[in-house]
Design an enzyme around this catalytic site. Structure first.
Site, PDB file in Angstrom:
ATOM      1  N   CYS A  46       0.839  -1.213   0.000  1.00  0.00           N
ATOM      2  CA  CYS A  46       0.000   0.000   0.000  1.00  0.00           C
ATOM      3  C   CYS A  46       0.868   1.256   0.000  1.00  0.00           C
ATOM      4  O   CYS A  46       0.528   2.255  -0.649  1.00  0.00           O
ATOM      5  CB  CYS A  46      -0.910   0.026   1.224  1.00  0.00           C
TER       6      CYS A  46
HETATM    7  C1  BEZ Z   1       0.527  -4.537   1.775  1.00  0.00           C
HETATM    8  O1  BEZ Z   1       0.011  -3.481   1.422  1.00  0.00           O
HETATM    9  O2  BEZ Z   1       1.734  -4.718   1.753  1.00  0.00           O
HETATM   10  C2  BEZ Z   1      -0.322  -5.681   2.211  1.00  0.00           C
HETATM   11  C3  BEZ Z   1      -1.505  -5.438   2.872  1.00  0.00           C
HETATM   12  C4  BEZ Z   1      -2.273  -6.509   3.308  1.00  0.00           C
HETATM   13  C5  BEZ Z   1      -1.860  -7.792   3.044  1.00  0.00           C
HETATM   14  C6  BEZ Z   1      -0.684  -8.025   2.340  1.00  0.00           C
HETATM   15  C7  BEZ Z   1       0.105  -6.975   1.932  1.00  0.00           C
END
Ligand code: BEZ
Length: 212
Positions: A46
């Site tokens: 994210c």
């Molecule tokens: C991420 O944004 O890295 C992420 C968020 C939730 C689950 C897996 C990765």
């Protein structure tokens, strides 16, 4: 909650965001919109996505597309995380992030898929036309960051095909040849498209991008 489909009216909402309380329709005004959810603040994928989105804002602006992100974390969390995004991605987050702690917007847009995760939004994308109809819906898993080049490419296609009787072929990019809309007879197509029509098959007719 009814499932949203292409052509449906995008639900309006008023929500707390990292830029204060915003009404979605007022924010979009008479332009295009992109609403995208991400699973959670302070997560690695994210962080890269929102940094990338900030860098792409200039391109969305050129196309009169307002950006709005969303997660189920609160405004304090968003504002702390934005500092990390700015630092690590070498950018400035320049669009609002909805703080959807009560999941009102996530539920309206069906962004929580319980069998993927009961508590977090998936990576949804909605592209919304100036008349507030939904033109694109994408759903990515949490483990896959989105491709913002592809989002711009779809917007270019949507904006071109909204005003010209064409469609865009596989892997099309702005400026490349386009497909004549199947609804137009070839004789009429030859009148409309003065740069020429290449009839490969009666149902497969190509013409140069009419806007270039
Ligand atoms: C991420 O944004 O890295 C992420 C968020 C939730 C689950 C897996 C990765």
């Amino acid at each position: 909650m009814a499932t949203l489909r292409l052509g449906d009216t995008a639900p309006d909402f008023t929500a707390e965001t990292s830029q204060g309380t915003l009404n979605f329709y007022d924010y979009l005004s008479d332009g295009w919109g992109i609403l995208f959810s991400h699973p959670a603040d302070f997560t690695p994928v994210c962080t890269t996505e929102l940094g990338t989105a900030a860098k792409f804002k200039v391109e969305f602006d050129k196309r009169k597309v307002k950006m709005m992100a969303l997660s189920v974390d609160g405004t304090n969390s968003h504002n702390e995380w934005i500092k990390d995004i700015n630092e690590t991605q070498k950018t400035t987050v320049n669009f609002p992030i909805v703080a959807d702690e009560d999941r009102k917007v996530s539920d309206l847009y069906d962004m929580i898929h319980p069998k993927a995760d009961n508590n977090l939004t998936v990576r949804s994308v909605f592209i919304i036309a100036p008349d507030k109809t939904i033109k694109l819906i994408l759903t990515y898993p949490a483990s896959t960051g989105r491709n913002f080049h592809e989002l711009l490419r779809v917007i270019d296609s949507l904006q071109l095909t909204a005003y010209h009787k064409v469609a865009t072929p596989a892997n099309w990019k702005n400026g490349e040849d386009v497909v004549v809309s199947p609804a137009i007879p070839t004789a009429e197509a030859k009148e409309i498209f003065d740069k020429g029509v290449d009839v490969i098959k009666p149902y497969l007719r190509m013409t140069p991008d009419p806007t270039t």
